[in-house]
Write a protein that holds these residues in place. Structure first.
Motif, PDB file in Angstrom:
ATOM      1  N   LEU A   3      -5.527  -2.875  -5.123  1.00  0.00           N
ATOM      2  CA  LEU A   3      -5.246  -1.755  -4.949  1.00  0.00           C
ATOM      3  C   LEU A   3      -5.464  -0.712  -5.942  1.00  0.00           C
ATOM      4  CD1 LEU A   3      -3.953  -0.327  -2.277  1.00  0.00           C
ATOM      5  CD2 LEU A   3      -1.625  -0.655  -3.702  1.00  0.00           C
ATOM      6  N   TRP A  14       2.109   2.249  -3.316  1.00  0.00           N
ATOM      7  CA  TRP A  14       1.031   2.402  -4.158  1.00  0.00           C
ATOM      8  C   TRP A  14       1.211   2.997  -5.634  1.00  0.00           C
ATOM      9  CZ3 TRP A  14      -0.976   7.179  -6.343  1.00  0.00           C
ATOM     10  CH2 TRP A  14      -2.221   7.094  -6.827  1.00  0.00           C
ATOM     11  N   GLN A  44      -0.322   0.109  -7.646  1.00  0.00           N
ATOM     12  CA  GLN A  44      -1.685   0.347  -7.985  1.00  0.00           C
ATOM     13  C   GLN A  44      -2.210  -0.691  -9.337  1.00  0.00           C
ATOM     14  OE1 GLN A  44      -2.597   4.122  -9.854  1.00  0.00           O
ATOM     15  NE2 GLN A  44      -0.548   4.696  -9.325  1.00  0.00           N
ATOM     16  N   ILE A  57       0.813  -1.274  -0.004  1.00  0.00           N
ATOM     17  CA  ILE A  57       0.093  -0.108  -0.204  1.00  0.00           C
ATOM     18  C   ILE A  57       0.785   1.166  -0.058  1.00  0.00           C
ATOM     19  CG2 ILE A  57      -1.795   1.212   1.230  1.00  0.00           C
ATOM     20  CD1 ILE A  57      -2.841  -1.398   2.426  1.00  0.00           C
TER      21      ILE A  57
END
Length: 952
Positions: free
Chosen positions: A303, A64, A68, A61
């Protein structure tokens, strides 16, 4: 030994308050993350246990920018919101788990939701409680999509004589000559005649009857609220509007034993995403995911990309909240944000009130985003203060959010987060429009209205034109009305209706109309008496806005009296124009106009002599009514003359956004939340008097057809076991591609010839009492019989759509449930063969639970819908995928064979398994377990059993 040790700190201003300072842990990377991703990061750090949530998940995360859209991460929300339809099966499972834990020698009192859960009991009850007045009421104006209000609203209608109960009226209507009363003690209106129903026994008896019909479910909910920790039940009849309930439950920042963390949620409620307007990360999920979160299991999500929506510029004074909301949603629809997070930033965000923000966030389905996030800022804090939040709590909230960099500050010179892409919306470009004169799709900018109407007079008769000869375009017709002479001309307004319906659901727009009326009256402006003016608030929420702000008397002074709460003007339920006016319009062949804030404006719909009809925002309806004509340029021409003979322009009386927000926050919001708080605290009479057991275990009623103890825990073991081989399984169903969750577990009505109908009939119910599968989700006997009961199910064994299959040992063609029941009686396991995209469609808990209770051990498919695959594992069914390029046809399978599946003692993610058929064929499939957690869940027999074992 990890370099990433979360830092627990004390809040500088309140040293007793502790929190994870994830901004220090994440460093420079954290500062570039979108605010919504920062919330995900904090949750992953706080829940990191090395098993359900791993350190690598938190780091994914934090990274990201590079991870992502192609990495899956766990998310543990701070709370869960359920509505009653999805709440029933979840709470029934917890009740059954208590029983199973007791039977296995454990302490049932320990069985509670791990995640705080709010359950609102308004969904199935709102319509029930107003049904006595709206049942079978026809739509006299022919508006196909007109809908009765969900809860009939509480203002007195003007006295217009008795309603005789003719036509579509389902209850006798009567007169009420009493003066206006406070919101509580007001009559329900008959939506067919828009007259008050008497307070009489008929309505109360009907309501008692409906409460009785739901009594069983309500008693179960009340028992749940008494015995389970971590769950709060919001009883029926408490809310103004459902969204307010959701906002009332919002924390923004959680505080548990002096430990602080951000509020976040998942919900089965269709309005869940509106909380993102308050800076609370949340989105909608299906019942089985919500239940998993209640059990303390993380949800898995890819994500997401985060689209930054930058708002710049200054909003035009005449643009309403609806103009802004619709313009922003239009931009987002064009930006292709489906499946992504949207996050708002830029200098223009602070011009949006919290009502605007929650409306935009609530409209996510319109543009396909998972959620639209507005980080907490000064506007949010000011709003929370007006909802009655304690000052000390607000101070802690602000200090904490600033410490973890979750507070958005307009004045700050710090750089904005980095986004996947940026969409810019210039608020200055949003201009107010009206639609008309004949079709709602023909939009006209307000500043072009005069010239556009002139063009309509010139154009040939058609979608816009009226073809009025040039020499007749300035004709006037004198008319005497109530002792005064008036002149009618082309463009004169004769109908003006302020309606709050589907396109004006944001009550602040109705408030704007009221404030405009107040300023107009104070300036000495009037509306000509022949103009048919009316006000239809549409909901209790709008009524509260208008009454608590004190603007109703001013609307009334201009002729905008409350006429009712059903669909009135836009479906053609307008009172006829005065005869003198009708005659004058016909005599001069005048193109007269109606202006309304509804959704329909077809030619002649309001009245046969009103040929031009415009849809406008509520304040513009009032403005055009005062002007008396649509042939006006508001910038250069006055609306009329004030007390002192001075010309009054629209700009002189138009309420500024600041004025509007001030009245909205200080008068309306504070009084609304004060009233709601009182209602929440005292409950309602029927709920308070409802008797419910207080025993630790629920006393199941064997006669009940709504609530039964399900058999998910029949084989509950204290420890996980090695996966058992599936030997000589028959194929229950041989299905093709794109089998949806609705094929697997229909939610609609129960067909009279179905297995579920036979069961309900055996319990003494008539077809009228069957209700729907959705309403009976708390009864596993009904839901199991409803599994694969969709009449459009295409089973290759049958060759045509039908909820049937073949029981191979006997050769009989039976209902799917009956065949599965026979197999279970004979001790024969069953599997399902399917094509591509098995489990498409909306998440549905019984689409996994139902097959499990039918005895399905595995589903062999070419591919699975991602969410449904995880739901199968979560209930204890193995999702097995054919190898690329293979399917039943290429492997020469007919489905009539018996299948044996060998599981090794130790499973690993995406491992290959061998399947042997009774014809001697052996082929390989991929076991679609993506990680160790899913393997553990499968070994335990699903997430319900996994959690129950932890209680042991």
């Amino acid at each position: 030994g990890s370099p990433y040790q979360p830092v627990i700190e004390a809040l500088e201003s309140h040293p007793q308050k502790k929190f994870y300072n994830v901004s220090k842990l994440g460093g420079a990377k954290y500062d570039t993350l979108p605010y919504s991703i920062r919330v995900l990061f904090e949750a992953s750090v706080r829940h990191c246990d090395g098993f359900l949530v791993k350190e690598g998940d938190a780091m994914n995360i934090l990274d990201w920018r590079t991870t992502q859209s192609h990495v899956e991460v766990p998310f543990c929300p701070a709370r869960v919101v359920l509505q009653d339809f999805t709440g029933i099966p979840a709470m029934v499972d917890f009740a059954a788990m208590r029983e199973a834990v007791r039977n296995a020698g454990g302490d049932p009192v320990k069985v509670n939701p791990a995640c705080p859960t709010d359950l609102t009991v308004d969904h199935s009850l709102q319509i029930d409680f107003s049904k006595c007045a709206i049942q079978n009421a026809p739509n006299p104006g022919g508006g196909g999509d007109a809908k009765p209000p969900a809860r009939l609203s509480p203002l007195r209608a003007p006295r217009k004589g008795p309603c005789r109960g003719q036509g579509g009226c389902r209850a006798p209507c009567g007169e009420h000559g009493r003066p206006a009363a406070p919101i509580e003690s007001t009559p329900i209106l008959c939506p067919f005649h828009l007259q008050p129903l008497p307070e009489p026994e008929t309505v109360l008896k009907n309501q008692e009857m409906e409460f009785g019909r739901n009594r069983e479910r309500l008693q179960f909910f009340k028992w749940s609220s008494k015995v389970f920790k971590n769950i709060s039940i919001i009883p029926p009849e408490t809310g103004m509007a459902h969204q307010v309930n959701l906002e009332y439950l919002s924390k923004v920042v959680f505080e548990v034993k002096d430990f602080l963390y951000p509020d976040s949620l998942v919900g089965t409620d269709s309005h869940t995403t509106m909380v993102n307007g308050l800076g609370i990360l949340g989105w909608g999920v299906g019942g089985i995911e919500a239940e998993a979160a209640m059990l303390g299991m993380p949800l898995t999500l890819t994500l997401p990309e985060v689209v930054g929506c930058e708002l710049t510029g200054i909003v035009s004074p005449l643009a309403t909240s609806i103009d802004i909301v619709l313009s922003i949603t239009k931009h987002l629809r064009q930006a292709e944000v489906a499946g992504k997070f949207v996050e708002f930033f830029g200098s223009g965000v602070s011009q949006l009130s919290v009502a605007d923000r929650t409306t935009i966030a609530n409209m996510c389905p319109e543009y396909g985003a998972i959620l639209s996030f507005f980080p907490v800022d000064n506007v949010t804090l000011k709003h929370l203060k007006h909802t009655g939040l304690d000052e000390a709590k607000l101070e802690v909230m602000e200090a904490y959010l600033k410490a973890v960099k979750l507070f958005r500050n307009d004045e700050s010179s710090s750089r904005e987060p980095e986004y996947s892409q940026v969409v810019q919306v210039n608020l200055s470009s949003i201009v107010p429009y009206v639609s008309g004169p004949k079709r709602s799709q023909d939009r006209v900018a307000v500043n072009n209205m005069k010239s556009d109407f002139q063009a309509c007079l010139n154009e040939k008769c058609g979608v816009k034109g009226f073809q009025v000869a040039a020499e007749k375009q300035n004709d006037t017709v004198p008319v005497e009305y109530e002792g005064h002479e008036y002149k009618l001309s082309h463009g004169c307004v004769v109908v003006a209706a302020v309606i709050s319906c589907t396109n004006n659901c944001n009550p602040s727009v109705m408030l704007a109309a009221g404030l405009l009326a107040k300023k107009a009256v104070e300036a000495g402006l009037v509306v000509k008496p022949y103009i048919r003016t009316s006000l239809s608030p549409g909901s209790g929420m709008v009524t509260h806005y208008l009454s608590s702000s004190g603007v109703l008397p001013y609307l009334s002074k201009l002729g905008f009296e409350v006429v009712g709460y059903g669909c009135s003007t836009c479906v053609g339920n307008t009172a006829p124009l005065p005869e003198a006016i009708r005659n004058a319009i016909k005599q001069g062949d005048i193109i007269a106009c109606g202006v309304l804030s509804g959704t329909k404006n077809f030619e002649g719909r309001l009245c046969d002599c009103v040929r031009a009809n415009y849809l406008a925002s509520p304040p513009l309806v009032v403005a055009y009514a005062i002007a008396g004509t649509v042939r006006i340029d508001f910038d250069t021409e006055p609306l009329g003359t004030g007390f002192d003979g001075k010309s009054i322009y629209l700009r002189d009386i138009w309420p500024t956004r600041k004025e509007l927000h001030t009245v909205e926050e200080e008068c309306v919001i504070s009084s609304m939340f004060k009233e709601l708080k009182e209602k929440m605290e005292k409950g309602n009479k029927r709920w308070n008097l409802l008797e419910a057991p207080e025993s630790t275990l629920f006393p199941w009623d064997s006669k009940s057809t709504y609530i039964r103890c399900p058999s998910f825990f029949d084989k509950l073991a204290k420890d996980p076991v090695s996966p058992q081989p599936v030997e000589n399984a028959h194929v229950l169903l041989y299905l093709g591609d794109s089998v949806t969750t609705d094929h697997i577990s229909p939610a609609g009505s129960i067909a009279r010839s179905s297995a579920a109908a036979k069961y309900l009939t055996s319990k003494g119910l008539t077809p009228r009492e069957f209700n729907s599968y959705g309403a009976r989700r708390g009864n596993d006997a009904v839901m199991t019989r409803g599994t694969f009961a969709n009449i459009k199910l295409l089973n290759k064994f049958i060759g045509k759509p039908a909820p049937k299959t073949i029981h191979f040992p006997s050769g009989q063609t039976l209902d799917v449930f009956e065949a599965a029941e026979l197999y279970q009686r004979e001790g024969i396991p069953v599997i399902i063969l399917a094509g591509k995209k098995y489990g498409l469609g909306s998440s549905r808990d019984w689409a996994a639970k139902g097959p499990f209770l039918l005895g399905v051990k595995a589903v062999l498919a070419e591919s699975f819908e991602k969410v449904h695959r995880s739901q199968l594992i979560g209930i204890g069914i193995a999702p097995l995928q054919f190898r690329p390029g293979e399917n039943p046809s290429t492997l020469g399978l007919t489905g009539k064979e018996q299948f044996s599946i060998l599981f090794p003692p130790e499973l690993s993610p995406r491992m290959t398994l061998d399947i042997k058929t009774s014809t001697g064929k052996v082929f390989s499939v991929i076991a679609l377990f993506e990680n160790d957690l899913e393997i553990t869940l499968y070994k335990c027999g699903g997430s319900l059993n996994f959690v129950a074992q932890r209680f042991l």
